[in-house]
Design a protein around this motif. Structure first.
Motif, mmCIF file in Angstrom:
data_model
loop_
_atom_site.group_PDB
_atom_site.id
_atom_site.type_symbol
_atom_site.label_atom_id
_atom_site.label_comp_id
_atom_site.label_asym_id
_atom_site.label_seq_id
_atom_site.Cartn_x
_atom_site.Cartn_y
_atom_site.Cartn_z
ATOM 1 N N GLU A 1 0.858 -1.181 0.000
ATOM 2 C CA GLU A 1 0.000 0.000 0.000
ATOM 3 C C GLU A 1 0.891 1.226 0.000
ATOM 4 O O GLU A 1 1.705 1.437 0.902
ATOM 5 C CB GLU A 1 -0.953 0.008 1.193
ATOM 6 C CG GLU A 1 -2.003 1.079 1.071
ATOM 7 C CD GLU A 1 -3.170 0.920 2.027
ATOM 8 O OE1 GLU A 1 -3.895 1.913 2.209
ATOM 9 O OE2 GLU A 1 -3.360 -0.171 2.583
ATOM 10 N N ASP B 1 -1.898 5.803 -1.571
ATOM 11 C CA ASP B 1 -3.332 5.498 -1.603
ATOM 12 C C ASP B 1 -3.696 4.479 -2.683
ATOM 13 O O ASP B 1 -4.776 4.537 -3.276
ATOM 14 C CB ASP B 1 -4.171 6.767 -1.790
ATOM 15 C CG ASP B 1 -4.074 7.691 -0.584
ATOM 16 O OD1 ASP B 1 -4.038 7.175 0.549
ATOM 17 O OD2 ASP B 1 -4.022 8.922 -0.774
ATOM 18 N N LYS B 2 -2.785 3.540 -2.947
ATOM 19 C CA LYS B 2 -3.011 2.481 -3.924
ATOM 20 C C LYS B 2 -2.420 1.178 -3.394
ATOM 21 O O LYS B 2 -1.459 1.196 -2.638
ATOM 22 C CB LYS B 2 -2.311 2.805 -5.245
ATOM 23 C CG LYS B 2 -2.809 4.052 -5.932
ATOM 24 C CD LYS B 2 -1.984 4.330 -7.162
ATOM 25 C CE LYS B 2 -2.458 5.589 -7.832
ATOM 26 N NZ LYS B 2 -1.591 6.705 -7.638
ATOM 27 N N GLU C 1 -2.027 -1.306 -10.050
ATOM 28 C CA GLU C 1 -2.277 -0.291 -9.032
ATOM 29 C C GLU C 1 -3.781 -0.274 -8.817
ATOM 30 O O GLU C 1 -4.537 0.007 -9.756
ATOM 31 C CB GLU C 1 -1.780 1.079 -9.468
ATOM 32 C CG GLU C 1 -0.273 1.181 -9.538
ATOM 33 C CD GLU C 1 0.215 2.581 -9.845
ATOM 34 O OE1 GLU C 1 -0.614 3.513 -9.993
ATOM 35 O OE2 GLU C 1 1.442 2.742 -9.947
ATOM 36 N N THR D 1 -7.099 1.147 -6.751
ATOM 37 C CA THR D 1 -7.664 2.218 -5.943
ATOM 38 C C THR D 1 -9.145 2.330 -6.308
ATOM 39 O O THR D 1 -9.546 1.890 -7.382
ATOM 40 C CB THR D 1 -6.915 3.552 -6.170
ATOM 41 O OG1 THR D 1 -7.342 4.499 -5.214
ATOM 42 C CG2 THR D 1 -7.101 4.090 -7.555
ATOM 43 N N ASP E 1 -10.534 7.877 -4.381
ATOM 44 C CA ASP E 1 -9.239 7.386 -4.869
ATOM 45 C C ASP E 1 -8.360 6.886 -3.730
ATOM 46 O O ASP E 1 -7.164 7.158 -3.659
ATOM 47 C CB ASP E 1 -8.522 8.451 -5.703
ATOM 48 C CG ASP E 1 -9.260 8.751 -6.990
ATOM 49 O OD1 ASP E 1 -9.750 7.791 -7.629
ATOM 50 O OD2 ASP E 1 -9.365 9.935 -7.362
ATOM 51 N N LYS E 2 -8.985 6.155 -2.835
ATOM 52 C CA LYS E 2 -8.298 5.514 -1.706
ATOM 53 C C LYS E 2 -8.465 4.003 -1.846
ATOM 54 O O LYS E 2 -9.301 3.517 -2.601
ATOM 55 C CB LYS E 2 -8.919 5.946 -0.371
ATOM 56 C CG LYS E 2 -8.962 7.435 -0.136
ATOM 57 C CD LYS E 2 -7.646 7.948 0.318
ATOM 58 C CE LYS E 2 -7.768 9.444 0.652
ATOM 59 N NZ LYS E 2 -6.525 10.080 0.814
ATOM 60 N N VAL E 3 -7.701 3.253 -1.083
ATOM 61 C CA VAL E 3 -7.826 1.799 -1.053
ATOM 62 C C VAL E 3 -9.087 1.439 -0.274
ATOM 63 O O VAL E 3 -9.317 1.956 0.822
ATOM 64 C CB VAL E 3 -6.583 1.151 -0.407
ATOM 65 C CG1 VAL E 3 -6.771 -0.347 -0.240
ATOM 66 C CG2 VAL E 3 -5.335 1.446 -1.237
ATOM 67 N N ASP F 1 -10.784 -3.073 -3.464
ATOM 68 C CA ASP F 1 -9.402 -3.269 -3.918
ATOM 69 C C ASP F 1 -8.787 -4.509 -3.278
ATOM 70 O O ASP F 1 -8.096 -5.285 -3.942
ATOM 71 C CB ASP F 1 -8.557 -2.033 -3.594
ATOM 72 C CG ASP F 1 -9.108 -0.791 -4.258
ATOM 73 O OD1 ASP F 1 -9.260 -0.795 -5.497
ATOM 74 O OD2 ASP F 1 -9.413 0.175 -3.536
#
Length: 80
Positions: free
Chosen positions: A4, A7-8, A51, A53, A59-61, A65
């Motif tokens: 991680e 934010d991916k 990647e 997200t 646009d966060k994990v 995901d």
């Protein structure tokens, strides 16, 4: 192992050759369509990089995901 960062969730997979990497990508494509959660990914010869997200989560994990990462790992095990 997925990492991680920024934010991916990120991971690189290496295969014997391009053909095997492409077969893997084809299997993953079916899964991402079923999950309706499409990753950013790239392929160069025998390597496939992901990647993950979630746009809807800012646009966060997200759990989406993590579930996709697990599914990708399961598919990759077939090629080891």
């Amino acid at each position: 192992m997925w990492k991680e960062e920024d934010d991916k969730l990120k991971k690189n997979f290496r295969f014997r050759d391009f053909k095997e990497a492409f077969l893997f990508m084809s299997e993953v494509a079916k899964t991402v369509d079923e999950m309706d959660h499409h990753p950013w990914w790239s392929n160069v010869y025998n390597q496939v990089t992901f990647e993950l997200t979630t746009h809807d989560a800012g646009d966060k994990v997200s759990d989406k995901d993590k579930k996709l990462a697990s599914a990708i790992d399961t598919i990759a095990e077939k090629y080891r």
